[in-house]
Design an enzyme around this catalytic site. Structure first.
Site, PDB file in Angstrom:
ATOM      1  N   CYS A 187       0.805  -1.130   0.013  1.00  0.00           N
ATOM      2  CA  CYS A 187       0.275   0.328   0.002  1.00  0.00           C
ATOM      3  C   CYS A 187       0.667   1.351  -0.051  1.00  0.00           C
ATOM      4  CB  CYS A 187      -1.194   0.036   0.893  1.00  0.00           C
ATOM      5  SG  CYS A 187      -2.498   1.507   0.993  1.00  0.00           S
ATOM      6  N   GLU A 193      -0.964  -8.416   5.360  1.00  0.00           N
ATOM      7  CA  GLU A 193      -0.046  -9.083   6.283  1.00  0.00           C
ATOM      8  C   GLU A 193      -1.963  -8.485   7.131  1.00  0.00           C
ATOM      9  OE1 GLU A 193      -0.867  -4.392   5.543  1.00  0.00           O
ATOM     10  OE2 GLU A 193       0.044  -6.272   4.373  1.00  0.00           O
ATOM     11  N   HIS A 253      -3.059  -5.587   0.570  1.00  0.00           N
ATOM     12  CA  HIS A 253      -2.544  -5.679   2.639  1.00  0.00           C
ATOM     13  C   HIS A 253      -2.923  -7.266   2.224  1.00  0.00           C
ATOM     14  CE1 HIS A 253      -2.390  -1.511   3.947  1.00  0.00           C
ATOM     15  NE2 HIS A 253      -3.305  -1.184   3.120  1.00  0.00           N
TER      16      HIS A 253
END
Length: 270
Positions: free
Chosen positions: A99, A232, A230
């Site tokens: 990002c 994660e 994302h």
């Protein structure tokens, strides 16, 4: 047994460092919190790290364009520029940008070997922040096949969390996109329900209007990956919006994006 060290890099306004550190730690790394001020002051050197993860958020409030202020703090500072240049050049290192970190790495392409055809990431076509779950494909190709992160995920189509206001891939010169795609440097792209690349008009499947659904780029040697979604944020299986019930047993509580971090750990060896 030594755990490889990965620098979890953040700057003022970055907010995704805790999830990123958790993901790398769960995969077998020693995740170390590194603020840009540590590098600018010379207190921390990247020479002792195998990995670098530039996290998501809103560095410098995105007032110069997402990631641009962060990148300039590297490019315009002799100490930081030397640190990052040496790290990127060292062949036993890997770099992940997510990002805001993706936008940051794109703006560093003049010192990032193999990234000269990467796009800029500009304001979404919708002219607003897009926070959604979108389906992406890990694009097969020579760079993906040897990617530190994606080599065991080639051809996968899976949901990913997106949250950005400036994720539209834009190209500054004629032939730049063709060169990027021709070299197999598009690692991740948005796809529609049939698995085809979601074009600029396929909103909200393509939330930012990137041509060809481009949302993740890599270097030819596979050591650097920059992507807008994302991974994660969906490491835990329960963090995913939906998953086949059989995954509860076979994935043992972890989501499919965890493979990205596991692959990086395998690449580092014992």
């Amino acid at each position: 047994f030594r755990r490889p060290k990965v620098a979890i890099l953040r700057e003022q306004g970055v907010n995704g460092q805790v999830e990123m550190a958790w993901a790398f730690t769960a995969a077998g790394f020693d995740a170390v919190d590194v603020h840009m001020s540590d590098i600018l002051s010379g207190a921390v050197s990247l020479s002792s790290f195998r990995g670098l993860a530039a996290c998501g958020g809103f560095s410098y409030g995105d007032v110069l364009g997402a990631g641009k202020g962060w990148a300039n703090s590297v490019l315009l500072n002799a100490t930081a520029r030397a640190e990052f240049s040496a790290f990127f050049t060292r062949q036993n290192t890997f770099t992940l940008g997510v990002c805001n970190g993706c936008q940051f790495l794109s703006a560093l392409r003049e010192i990032l070997p193999g990234a000269q055809d990467w796009p800029d990431f500009r304001a979404n076509r919708s002219e607003r922040f897009e926070g959604r779950v979108c389906v992406v494909e890990v694009v097969p190709g020579p760079a993906t096949a040897q990617s530190v992160f994606l080599r065991e995920m080639e051809g996968s189509r899976l949901p990913g969390a997106v949250a950005h206001g400036e994720g539209r891939a834009t190209f500054a010169r004629e032939g730049q996109r063709a060169a990027l795609e021709g070299a197999g440097l598009v690692g991740v792209r948005y796809v529609d329900g049939a698995g085809a690349a979601a074009d600029v008009n396929a909103y909200p499947l393509n939330p930012n209007g990137s041509p060809g659904g481009i949302t993740g780029v890599q270097t030819p040697d596979g050591r650097v990956l920059a992507l807008m979604p994302h991974p994660e944020r969906v490491i835990a299986l329960d963090s995913n919006s939906w998953y086949p019930p059989t995954f509860a047993e076979s994935w043992k509580g972890m989501g499919p994006w965890f493979r990205l971090f596991q692959s990086a750990r395998k690449w580092c060896g014992e």
